[in-house]
Design a protein around this motif. Structure first.
Motif, PDB file in Angstrom:
ATOM      1  N   SER A 162      -2.999  13.495  45.263  1.00 46.56           N
ATOM      2  CA  SER A 162      -3.364  13.646  46.674  1.00 46.56           C
ATOM      3  C   SER A 162      -4.829  13.322  46.899  1.00 46.56           C
ATOM      4  O   SER A 162      -5.667  13.467  45.997  1.00 46.56           O
ATOM      5  CB  SER A 162      -3.104  15.082  47.141  1.00 46.56           C
ATOM      6  OG  SER A 162      -1.751  15.438  47.019  1.00 46.56           O
ATOM      7  N   ARG A 218      -7.659  13.521  50.540  1.00 48.49           N
ATOM      8  CA  ARG A 218      -7.825  13.756  51.971  1.00 48.49           C
ATOM      9  C   ARG A 218      -8.988  12.926  52.474  1.00 48.49           C
ATOM     10  O   ARG A 218     -10.120  13.081  51.998  1.00 48.49           O
ATOM     11  CB  ARG A 218      -8.056  15.224  52.290  1.00 48.49           C
ATOM     12  CG  ARG A 218      -8.011  15.491  53.797  1.00 48.49           C
ATOM     13  CD  ARG A 218      -8.124  16.949  54.151  1.00 48.49           C
ATOM     14  NE  ARG A 218      -9.507  17.405  54.194  1.00 48.49           N
ATOM     15  CZ  ARG A 218      -9.936  18.428  54.939  1.00 48.49           C
ATOM     16  NH1 ARG A 218      -9.081  19.090  55.708  1.00 48.49           N
ATOM     17  NH2 ARG A 218     -11.202  18.804  54.902  1.00 48.49           N
ATOM     18  N   ARG A 235       4.766  11.681  53.727  1.00 54.08           N
ATOM     19  CA  ARG A 235       3.774  11.790  52.649  1.00 54.08           C
ATOM     20  C   ARG A 235       2.369  12.007  53.197  1.00 54.08           C
ATOM     21  O   ARG A 235       1.561  12.696  52.580  1.00 54.08           O
ATOM     22  CB  ARG A 235       3.780  10.539  51.781  1.00 54.08           C
ATOM     23  CG  ARG A 235       5.087  10.265  51.076  1.00 54.08           C
ATOM     24  CD  ARG A 235       4.934   9.132  50.068  1.00 54.08           C
ATOM     25  NE  ARG A 235       4.517   7.886  50.675  1.00 54.08           N
ATOM     26  CZ  ARG A 235       3.429   7.205  50.321  1.00 54.08           C
ATOM     27  NH1 ARG A 235       2.639   7.656  49.364  1.00 54.08           N
ATOM     28  NH2 ARG A 235       3.135   6.059  50.923  1.00 54.08           N
ATOM     29  N   PHE A 236       2.060  11.392  54.312  1.00 48.53           N
ATOM     30  CA  PHE A 236       0.727  11.479  54.909  1.00 48.53           C
ATOM     31  C   PHE A 236       0.793  12.342  56.160  1.00 48.53           C
ATOM     32  O   PHE A 236       1.767  12.295  56.914  1.00 48.53           O
ATOM     33  CB  PHE A 236       0.215  10.098  55.296  1.00 48.53           C
ATOM     34  CG  PHE A 236      -0.125   9.190  54.148  1.00 48.53           C
ATOM     35  CD1 PHE A 236       0.213   9.490  52.836  1.00 48.53           C
ATOM     36  CD2 PHE A 236      -0.795   7.996  54.388  1.00 48.53           C
ATOM     37  CE1 PHE A 236      -0.095   8.652  51.785  1.00 48.53           C
ATOM     38  CE2 PHE A 236      -1.125   7.135  53.352  1.00 48.53           C
ATOM     39  CZ  PHE A 236      -0.764   7.463  52.056  1.00 48.53           C
ATOM     40  N   GLN A 275      -4.374  13.516  55.303  1.00 52.05           N
ATOM     41  CA  GLN A 275      -3.960  14.122  54.046  1.00 52.05           C
ATOM     42  C   GLN A 275      -2.895  13.243  53.432  1.00 52.05           C
ATOM     43  O   GLN A 275      -1.843  13.024  54.038  1.00 52.05           O
ATOM     44  CB  GLN A 275      -3.428  15.536  54.286  1.00 52.05           C
ATOM     45  CG  GLN A 275      -2.906  16.214  53.041  1.00 52.05           C
ATOM     46  CD  GLN A 275      -4.000  16.530  52.033  1.00 52.05           C
ATOM     47  OE1 GLN A 275      -5.071  17.014  52.394  1.00 52.05           O
ATOM     48  NE2 GLN A 275      -3.722  16.274  50.770  1.00 52.05           N
ATOM     49  N   MET A 276      -3.167  12.753  52.243  1.00 52.80           N
ATOM     50  CA  MET A 276      -2.260  11.820  51.582  1.00 52.80           C
ATOM     51  C   MET A 276      -1.713  12.478  50.328  1.00 52.80           C
ATOM     52  O   MET A 276      -2.479  12.780  49.394  1.00 52.80           O
ATOM     53  CB  MET A 276      -2.999  10.527  51.232  1.00 52.80           C
ATOM     54  CG  MET A 276      -3.692   9.888  52.432  1.00 52.80           C
ATOM     55  SD  MET A 276      -4.417   8.278  52.062  1.00 52.80           S
ATOM     56  CE  MET A 276      -5.659   8.741  50.872  1.00 52.80           C
ATOM     57  N   ASN A 277      -0.416  12.701  50.319  1.00 52.41           N
ATOM     58  CA  ASN A 277       0.258  13.331  49.183  1.00 52.41           C
ATOM     59  C   ASN A 277       1.218  12.358  48.537  1.00 52.41           C
ATOM     60  O   ASN A 277       1.606  11.342  49.139  1.00 52.41           O
ATOM     61  CB  ASN A 277       1.013  14.574  49.639  1.00 52.41           C
ATOM     62  CG  ASN A 277       0.104  15.643  50.209  1.00 52.41           C
ATOM     63  OD1 ASN A 277      -1.042  15.792  49.788  1.00 52.41           O
ATOM     64  ND2 ASN A 277       0.614  16.394  51.168  1.00 52.41           N
ATOM     65  N   ASN A 278       1.612  12.679  47.325  1.00 57.42           N
ATOM     66  CA  ASN A 278       2.567  11.845  46.590  1.00 57.42           C
ATOM     67  C   ASN A 278       2.133  10.370  46.635  1.00 57.42           C
ATOM     68  O   ASN A 278       2.925   9.481  46.971  1.00 57.42           O
ATOM     69  CB  ASN A 278       3.970  12.010  47.163  1.00 57.42           C
ATOM     70  CG  ASN A 278       5.036  11.383  46.295  1.00 57.42           C
ATOM     71  OD1 ASN A 278       4.829  11.166  45.100  1.00 57.42           O
ATOM     72  ND2 ASN A 278       6.174  11.060  46.883  1.00 57.42           N
ATOM     73  N   LEU A 279       0.889  10.135  46.291  1.00 59.74           N
ATOM     74  CA  LEU A 279       0.336   8.793  46.365  1.00 59.74           C
ATOM     75  C   LEU A 279       1.029   7.849  45.394  1.00 59.74           C
ATOM     76  O   LEU A 279       1.445   8.241  44.293  1.00 59.74           O
ATOM     77  CB  LEU A 279      -1.165   8.829  46.089  1.00 59.74           C
ATOM     78  CG  LEU A 279      -2.009   9.356  47.258  1.00 59.74           C
ATOM     79  CD1 LEU A 279      -3.410   9.740  46.778  1.00 59.74           C
ATOM     80  CD2 LEU A 279      -2.091   8.309  48.363  1.00 59.74           C
TER      81      LEU A 279
END
Length: 121
Positions: free
Chosen positions: A17, A19, A65-66, A80-84
């Motif tokens: 992740s 941000r 995801r975002f 917020q960026m997850n599971n990139l």
């Protein structure tokens, strides 16, 4: 004129992740958005927020995801960026326009300098 300053980029591992932040100052805007630029590809819109009520629309490529949010008092928006994924690698920009529903980069008036995101193991 709107001044935009992005920050928060860096290196992340796949599945990780980050941000991003975008600090806005100057004139009032109606819509603020996040875009991504990958070399050799067109600039891609990722998320769009309407300033009046905070409504957000996401591109299919990042939906789920975002998450785009804002700190209204500080006039800062976040991504917020997850599971990139490795394909999320690129230069991330925030930009503003006065019109809701605009998704193409050429419809945005003001841009930040961008912040680099690299997703790699």
């Amino acid at each position: 004129q709107v001044r935009l300053v992005e920050s928060g980029g860096g290196l992340a591992q796949p599945g990780g992740s980050l941000r991003l932040s975008c600090a806005a100052s100057g004139s009032v805007y109606h819509v603020i958005a996040w875009f991504r630029q990958v070399p050799g590809k067109e600039r891609e819109g990722l998320s769009y927020m309407r300033s009046t009520d905070g409504s957000v629309v996401y591109a299919d490529s990042v939906k789920g995801r975002f998450t785009m949010s804002r700190d209204h008092a500080m006039n800062t928006v976040y991504l917020q960026m997850n599971n990139l994924k490795p394909e999320d690698t690129g230069l991330y920009y925030c930009a503003t326009t006065q019109f809701w529903g605009m998704t193409a980069p050429e419809e945005y008036d003001f841009w930040g300098q961008g912040t680099q995101v690299t997703v790699s193991s």
